[in-house]
Design an enzyme around this catalytic site. Structure first.
Site, PDB file in Angstrom:
ATOM      1  N   HIS A 263       0.878  -1.188  -0.049  1.00  0.00           N
ATOM      2  CA  HIS A 263       0.027  -0.267  -0.128  1.00  0.00           C
ATOM      3  C   HIS A 263       0.939   1.154  -0.010  1.00  0.00           C
ATOM      4  O   HIS A 263       0.675   2.402  -0.596  1.00  0.00           O
ATOM      5  CB  HIS A 263      -1.036  -0.022   1.291  1.00  0.00           C
TER       6      HIS A 263
ATOM      7  N   LYS B 160     -17.721  -6.487   6.698  1.00  0.00           N
ATOM      8  CA  LYS B 160     -16.515  -7.039   6.908  1.00  0.00           C
ATOM      9  C   LYS B 160     -15.804  -6.817   8.300  1.00  0.00           C
ATOM     10  O   LYS B 160     -15.801  -5.983   8.687  1.00  0.00           O
ATOM     11  CB  LYS B 160     -15.558  -6.292   5.847  1.00  0.00           C
TER      12      LYS B 160
ATOM     13  N   ARG C 217      -1.557  -5.889  -8.460  1.00  0.00           N
ATOM     14  CA  ARG C 217      -0.301  -6.653  -8.062  1.00  0.00           C
ATOM     15  C   ARG C 217      -0.286  -7.719  -9.183  1.00  0.00           C
ATOM     16  O   ARG C 217       1.012  -8.295  -9.261  1.00  0.00           O
ATOM     17  CB  ARG C 217      -0.465  -7.451  -6.680  1.00  0.00           C
TER      18      ARG C 217
ATOM     19  N   SER D  82      -2.502  -7.578   2.915  1.00  0.00           N
ATOM     20  CA  SER D  82      -2.740  -7.474   4.273  1.00  0.00           C
ATOM     21  C   SER D  82      -3.296  -8.832   4.954  1.00  0.00           C
ATOM     22  O   SER D  82      -2.853  -9.300   6.121  1.00  0.00           O
ATOM     23  CB  SER D  82      -4.070  -6.647   4.743  1.00  0.00           C
TER      24      SER D  82
HETATM   25  O1  PNS Z   1      -9.104  -2.964   1.169  1.00  0.00           O
HETATM   26  P1  PNS Z   1     -10.143  -3.390   0.346  1.00  0.00           P
HETATM   27  O2  PNS Z   1     -10.819  -4.518   0.883  1.00  0.00           O
HETATM   28  O3  PNS Z   1      -9.646  -3.780  -1.218  1.00  0.00           O
HETATM   29  O4  PNS Z   1     -11.137  -2.363   0.254  1.00  0.00           O
HETATM   30  C1  PNS Z   1     -12.193  -2.322  -0.083  1.00  0.00           C
HETATM   31  C2  PNS Z   1     -12.975  -1.132  -0.127  1.00  0.00           C
HETATM   32  C3  PNS Z   1     -13.228  -0.263   1.137  1.00  0.00           C
HETATM   33  C4  PNS Z   1     -12.233  -0.194  -1.205  1.00  0.00           C
HETATM   34  C5  PNS Z   1     -14.268  -1.383  -0.577  1.00  0.00           C
HETATM   35  O5  PNS Z   1     -15.171  -2.191   0.233  1.00  0.00           O
HETATM   36  C6  PNS Z   1     -15.374  -0.351  -1.041  1.00  0.00           C
HETATM   37  O6  PNS Z   1     -15.197   0.420  -2.027  1.00  0.00           O
HETATM   38  N1  PNS Z   1     -16.399   0.014  -0.190  1.00  0.00           N
HETATM   39  C7  PNS Z   1     -17.341   1.049  -0.422  1.00  0.00           C
HETATM   40  C8  PNS Z   1     -18.438   0.480  -1.240  1.00  0.00           C
HETATM   41  C9  PNS Z   1     -18.187   0.726  -2.695  1.00  0.00           C
HETATM   42  O7  PNS Z   1     -18.174   1.910  -3.138  1.00  0.00           O
HETATM   43  N2  PNS Z   1     -18.295  -0.262  -3.588  1.00  0.00           N
HETATM   44  C10 PNS Z   1     -17.999  -0.091  -4.884  1.00  0.00           C
HETATM   45  C11 PNS Z   1     -19.087   0.202  -5.997  1.00  0.00           C
HETATM   46  S1  PNS Z   1     -20.464  -1.051  -5.862  1.00  0.00           S
END
Ligand code: PNS
Length: 149
Positions: free
Chosen positions: A17, A41, A90, A128
């Site tokens: 990150h 989550k 990645r 992570s």
């Molecule tokens: O670290 P991650 O798990 O890749 O992060 C996930 C995150 C926070 C980016 C994702 O859960 C997210 O975008 N959540 C908000 C809901 C949203 O906007 N979803 C995408 C469009 S449907």
């Protein structure tokens, strides 16, 4: 001002990150590293610790700002005046997944563009979940994280 949001769980922030954030701050004026609160989550590390770690790592970079949000990433971007979403890639599995999310976000708000940064080969295996697994087994995670968990 080019403002970007790098959304994620950061459970915890990894050196992978960090690399993406450093690449993003070279291109954008401000990068909001934004922890998305996802009720569905379950995270290993609580929100306050995840925030603190990011603040600690980027204490020397005032253009990296750390925050949390609930709801859709695109709505958070609109609130912050951000026109870009940053995500790291990645491998091709990340690409397949991220491409669909980027398209969904584009359908929601066409003005917001997702920008992808490729991770370097040395960090392409870092996640992570790998760090959490090592931590859980009391194994050495220091290659992947810049602080003590
Ligand atoms: O670290 P991650 O798990 O890749 O992060 C996930 C995150 C926070 C980016 C994702 O859960 C997210 O975008 N959540 C908000 C809901 C949203 O906007 N979803 C995408 C469009 S449907």
């Amino acid at each position: 001002m080019k403002i970007a949001v790098f959304p994620g769980s950061f459970d915890p922030l990894t050196k992978g990150h960090e690399e993406i954030i450093r690449k993003a701050v070279a291109l954008f004026d401000v990068v909001y590293v934004a922890i998305g609160e996802n009720a569905a989550k379950h995270c290993m590390f609580d929100l306050e610790r995840r925030l603190q770690w990011i603040r600690q790592v980027f204490a020397d970079e005032p253009r990296v700002k750390t925050c949390t949000y609930a709801g859709l990433t695109v709505d958070f971007c609109k609130r912050m005046g951000a026109s870009y979403i940053v995500r790291g890639l990645r491998n091709s599995i990340d690409f397949q997944y991220e491409k669909d999310i980027a398209e969904a976000n584009k359908q929601l708000v066409p003005e917001i563009e997702t920008v992808f940064f490729a991770s370097s080969p040395e960090l392409a295996h870092v996640s992570s979940s790998l760090v959490r697994e090592l931590y859980h087994h009391q194994a050495d995670y220091s290659k992947y994280v810049s602080f003590e968990l």
